[in-house]
Design a protein around this motif. Structure first.
Motif, mmCIF file in Angstrom:
data_model
loop_
_atom_site.group_PDB
_atom_site.id
_atom_site.type_symbol
_atom_site.label_atom_id
_atom_site.label_comp_id
_atom_site.label_asym_id
_atom_site.label_seq_id
_atom_site.Cartn_x
_atom_site.Cartn_y
_atom_site.Cartn_z
ATOM 1 N N GLU A 64 -0.840 4.781 -1.194
ATOM 2 C CA GLU A 64 -2.087 4.843 -0.428
ATOM 3 C C GLU A 64 -1.820 5.457 0.947
ATOM 4 O O GLU A 64 -0.829 5.162 1.582
ATOM 5 C CB GLU A 64 -2.683 3.445 -0.255
ATOM 6 N N LEU A 71 -9.533 -0.415 7.166
ATOM 7 C CA LEU A 71 -8.200 0.089 6.812
ATOM 8 C C LEU A 71 -7.809 1.269 7.690
ATOM 9 O O LEU A 71 -6.636 1.408 8.065
ATOM 10 C CB LEU A 71 -8.175 0.493 5.335
ATOM 11 N N PHE A 79 -7.557 6.639 4.257
ATOM 12 C CA PHE A 79 -8.437 5.483 4.151
ATOM 13 C C PHE A 79 -9.819 5.788 4.715
ATOM 14 O O PHE A 79 -9.967 6.104 5.888
ATOM 15 C CB PHE A 79 -7.822 4.295 4.890
ATOM 16 N N ARG A 118 0.826 -1.209 0.000
ATOM 17 C CA ARG A 118 0.000 0.000 0.000
ATOM 18 C C ARG A 118 0.861 1.260 0.000
ATOM 19 O O ARG A 118 0.543 2.258 -0.663
ATOM 20 C CB ARG A 118 -0.936 -0.002 1.215
#
Length: 504
Positions: free
Chosen positions: A413, A421, A416, A408
């Protein structure tokens, strides 16, 4: 004779009414210990942002030494709720501690009605004392700002910076200023570049260690910050500092030197990055910052030894942060604080520098196995060995967590919305926060939140009137007690208590 007795009763009732009218909302309807002795001449207020009992206990377990704040003769417990929320924020907490006013989340230096309330610092300055404000985060952040600014929203950094320039306080030190030119457009009352306002107000601006060390009381009013501001104009985490950086104890010592005068002084020192480390669930980072905060308190204690009958030192936390538990399901009754020793870098520096550089150099083509030696180097976690015998060895399920987080992170990323997450990573770099979770859990520490909690915090005190801080009370009472010991009349207004809030 009968009339005389009635008169005495009437006078007594009037005095009681005056005391209760001046008291914070939480002081009403209960007995509040009011100091009646000779006022303190030198007053220190230390605020460990995010520092609850677990943070203090974990620091002592890690270092094997008692924190000096825990040796103080007066030890109390303090509740922290805001006027409109059970779990408080730093702005409302700092306003309560600074002014005795329970207020709404985000408000600084004002009641829920937006009526301004005076802080201890402002009252001290009006009484002819010198005043200093020190913080390891930006000097216009919520906690320091509550002592000199009055805004409905803590994010009004430009307005807060203008208030700093207009405060006439004698010393500001620590982090920098977040919005000196109103780039965020949070103010409708632009008065020009804040640095110009500060200089025009007679402040000497110091931004490097050599110049900082050379400051003398004869230099007049000073604002000083560390040359390297690591994140959001804050000082670096203690564990990331080098000899070029000015530490929180050094800022505290310099503030004492600059403020010391026959009329007395008030000094507030905030350990702000304890909170930031706990938001990110990084135990080693908050521990080293708690040690730095405690070493700042030592500077005040040394001063108090020279003025034992004139000095008050108060230490508190504005709230707990992170929901830290001294125990973890995976370690049962075991605690292994030595597992934190190999960590040599904060989550912030690791994600900002190490992870960033890795991503730039490898463009997603390197495997997690390639990155493992880097984790071992900075955090001490090992990927081979017996996890039952060595808390630094990563368990199989933790390895799976780390691999997923690595993927991730390499994809970029970070924010979230998915609850599952978010519970894993909060708003932080997935790999970095997973590393600290694994390390902290194996040390026997758990986290329940990336935000504040409402558990009570400890308040300790030594010196003039310190016994007033024994007991169990709301954080608004801290201001009330300090004002009484300084010989001031508290200027606070009724807040909204929990019963009134629930009825709405």
């Amino acid at each position: 004779m009968r009339f005389s007795n009635k008169l005495r009763v009437l006078v007594a009732l009037m005095v009681c009414a005056m005391v209760m009218a001046a008291a914070p909302a939480f002081a009403k309807g209960k007995k509040v210990r009011v100091y009646k002795g000779k006022p303190a001449k030198y007053v220190f207020l230390f605020i460990g942002d995010g520092m609850g009992l677990p943070q203090k206990s974990a620091t002592e377990a890690f270092t094997g030494e008692q924190l000096i704040m825990n040796t103080f003769p007066a030890q109390g417990m303090t509740t922290t709720s805001a006027a409109n929320r059970f779990i408080i924020g730093s702005a409302a907490a700092a306003t309560a501690i600074a002014s005795g006013q329970q207020t709404n989340i985000g408000m600084l230096g004002m009641a829920p009605s937006q009526k301004h309330v005076k802080s201890i610092a402002e009252m001290a300055k009006a009484d002819g004392m010198k005043v200093g404000i020190v913080s390891s985060v930006s000097i216009d952040h919520a906690t320091p700002a509550a002592f000199y600014a009055h805004v409905p929203t803590r994010g009004q950094y430009y307005d807060i910076d203008v208030a700093l320039a207009e405060s006439n306080f004698d010393f500001f030190g620590g982090g920098g200023l977040k919005d000196i030119s109103n780039k965020k457009k949070n103010s409708k009352n632009f008065k020009g570049n804040v640095l110009d306002l500060i200089k025009n107000a007679g402040y000497k601006v110091v931004t490097d260690k050599e110049a900082f060390n050379a400051i003398k009381p004869g230099d007049g009013k000073v604002i000083a910050w560390n040359a390297w501001l690591q994140d959001s104009k804050a000082m670096p985490y203690a564990m990331d500092m080098t000899e070029k950086d000015i530490t929180l104890p050094e800022f505290t010592a310099k503030a004492i030197e600059m403020l010391d005068n026959p009329e007395g002084f008030f000094l507030m020192v905030e350990g702000g990055k304890i909170d930031w480390a706990c938001h990110a669930n990084d135990a080693a980072a908050f521990i080293y910052n708690t040690v730095a905060f405690d070493n700042s308190i030592k500077e005040a204690v040394e001063f108090a030894k020279k003025h034992p009958k004139e000095t008050l030192i108060v230490v508190t936390g504005d709230h707990e942060c992170g929901g830290l538990t001294l125990g973890f399901a995976g370690t049962k009754y075991g605690s292994y604080f030595d597992a934190l020793q190999p960590q040599t870098i904060s989550f912030q520096q690791f994600s900002d520098q190490i992870v960033k550089l890795w991503k730039e150099e490898h463009k997603g083509k390197a495997s997690f196995e390639d990155f493992q030696p880097t984790i071992t180097h900075y955090f001490g976690l090992e990927f081979e060995g017996d996890a039952k015998k060595n808390p630094l060895v990563v368990k199989d399920y933790q390895l799976a967590m780390l691999k997923d987080a690595y993927e991730r992170t390499m994809k970029g990323e970070k924010k979230f919305k998915d609850p599952e997450l978010y519970n894993l990573y909060g708003g932080y770099d997935p790999l970095t926060v997973t590393i600290t979770h694994v390390l902290n859990n194996n040390a026997g520490l758990g986290w329940t939140s990336y935000k504040h909690t409402a558990v009570p915090v400890a308040t300790s005190a030594m010196g003039v009137g310190s016994s007033s801080f024994n007991g169990y009370y709301h954080n608004t009472d801290i201001a009330y007690k300090i004002m009484a010991i300084m010989g001031m009349t508290p200027k606070v207004h009724a807040g909204i208590n929990n019963a009134e809030l629930a009825a709405k």
